[in-house]
Design an enzyme around this catalytic site. Structure first.
Site, short mmCIF file in Angstrom:
data_model
loop_
_atom_site.label_atom_id
_atom_site.label_comp_id
_atom_site.label_asym_id
_atom_site.label_seq_id
_atom_site.Cartn_x
_atom_site.Cartn_y
_atom_site.Cartn_z
N ILE A 29 0.80 -1.33 0.08
CA ILE A 29 -0.15 -0.19 0.07
C ILE A 29 0.84 1.18 0.11
CG2 ILE A 29 -2.00 -0.95 1.17
CD1 ILE A 29 -1.02 0.09 3.91
N GLY A 30 2.20 1.10 -0.01
CA GLY A 30 3.10 2.41 -0.14
C GLY A 30 4.48 1.95 0.39
N GLY A 32 8.66 4.04 0.75
CA GLY A 32 9.35 5.29 1.12
C GLY A 32 10.74 4.96 0.50
N ALA A 33 11.53 5.94 0.94
CA ALA A 33 13.13 5.74 0.37
C ALA A 33 13.79 4.38 0.94
CB ALA A 33 14.13 6.86 1.06
N GLY A 35 11.75 1.61 2.69
CA GLY A 35 10.98 0.50 2.99
C GLY A 35 9.89 0.49 2.21
N VAL A 37 5.47 -0.75 2.88
CA VAL A 37 4.15 -0.97 3.75
C VAL A 37 3.13 -1.49 2.92
CG1 VAL A 37 2.55 0.32 5.18
CG2 VAL A 37 4.67 1.53 4.71
N LYS A 56 5.20 -2.05 8.33
CA LYS A 56 6.11 -1.21 7.63
C LYS A 56 7.33 -2.26 7.68
CE LYS A 56 8.77 2.81 8.08
NZ LYS A 56 8.90 4.38 8.99
N ASP A 153 8.49 16.02 11.99
CA ASP A 153 8.37 16.06 10.76
C ASP A 153 6.79 15.89 10.59
OD1 ASP A 153 8.91 15.83 7.98
OD2 ASP A 153 9.07 13.68 8.16
#
Length: 302
Positions: A29-30, A32-33, A35, A37, A56, A153
């Site tokens: 479902i997603g 990032g830089a 890892g 998810v 994650k 963040d």
């Protein structure tokens, strides 16, 4: 969702099971830089009422010393906030280490993120909805601060929703800290950083708490107007420079009420210690009549 596998930082593990077979990674479902998810099924849950988590996945080998230190800090901070009774934090339930990877078992928030809701203009013009959602966000951040964790963040992409645009959960503690006074500069996302967080200020340190308050102000402007008040909060940014010279600048360029402008000035106070507290900000938002200008305001402006 369909993702190009070559864009993923690690191989797609969809269909595999982790945690001695307890969690099945149903779909990606997603990412990032570093890892990915997944939506994961808890196979121990009732088949007639299945329970899902977000998992994650991060590499667990060949980490640099700096990467390992950041990962350990993220885990420690996320465990701390997960003890909170607040419903507005994306809780960390378990960490699984198997083979090459580490798996964080997290609350699953099927409603997407605040960024998507803002992009779809979910909130614009809806005063009661903005109040409800932003107060949930405030309460989540207050719970983090009460646990001694400062996010650093805060941005719409790191705020998850249980339903589209609703049911706020503060997420992604990768840059968080337990230090109220921080000496790590340029930590966070550029447009949401407080001015003192920028190394160009030449200050030896800044308040992590007050920096979070600044970021919340940018998010609130996003929700109300669908845009940001400026780019990076540095004198090199034209709009921020105008704000430095004229504290009522936002009233001139955004469709906002005078009373909301007064709140924003308290959030965006250039002296961090003079910024409004989260508890006071909560009261101000509850008592605010509207975020938007009245007809009289519009006539006076013209």
């Amino acid at each position: 969702m369909n993702y190009q596998k070559e864009a993923l930082p690690i191989p797609d593990l969809s269909g595999q099971s982790v945690g001695d077979g307890r969690f099945k990674l149903v779909e990606l479902i997603g990412f990032g830089a570093s890892g990915t998810v997944y939506r994961a099924l808890d196979t121990q849950s009732d088949p007639l009422d299945p329970v899902y988590f977000a998992i994650k996945c991060l590499p667990n080998t060949e980490l640099s010393q700096d990467s390992l230190a950041w990962q350990q800090r993220e885990i420690a901070c996320h465990w701390l906030v997960s003890r909170s009774s607040s419903p507005h934090i994306c809780k960390l339930h378990q960490i699984i280490e198997e083979g090459l990877y580490m798996y964080f078992v997290l609350d699953y928030c099927p409603g997407g993120d605040l960024f998507t809701a803002i992009k779809l203009r979910t909130y614009e013009g809806n005063v009661s909805l903005i109040k409800k959602v932003f107060i949930e966000l405030l309460d989540g951040v207050r719970a983090c601060h009460s646990a001694g964790v400062y996010h650093r963040d805060l941005k719409p992409e790191n705020i998850l929703c249980v339903e589209p645009g609703l049911g706020i959960r503060v997420a992604d503690f990768g840059l968080s800290t337990t230090k109220l006074v921080s000496r790590e500069f340029n930590v966070g996302s550029w447009d949401y950083l407080s001015p003192e967080c920028n190394f160009e200020t030449e200050s030896p340190h800044y308040s992590s708490l007050h920096s979070d308050i600044w970021s919340l102000g940018i998010i609130l402007v996003n929700m109300v107007s669908g845009r940001s008040p400026w780019g990076p909060a540095t004198p090199s940014d034209r709009n921020f420079r105008k704000y430095i010279n004229n504290p009522d600048f936002l009233l001139e360029v955004l469709p906002i009420s005078r009373s909301f402008n007064e709140i924003l000035k308290q959030i965006f106070h250039l002296r961090e210690s003079a910024r409004i507290s989260l508890s006071r900000l909560r009261e101000e938002i509850i008592n605010l009549d509207t975020f938007y200008p009245s007809e009289a305001d519009l006539c006076n402006a013209s």
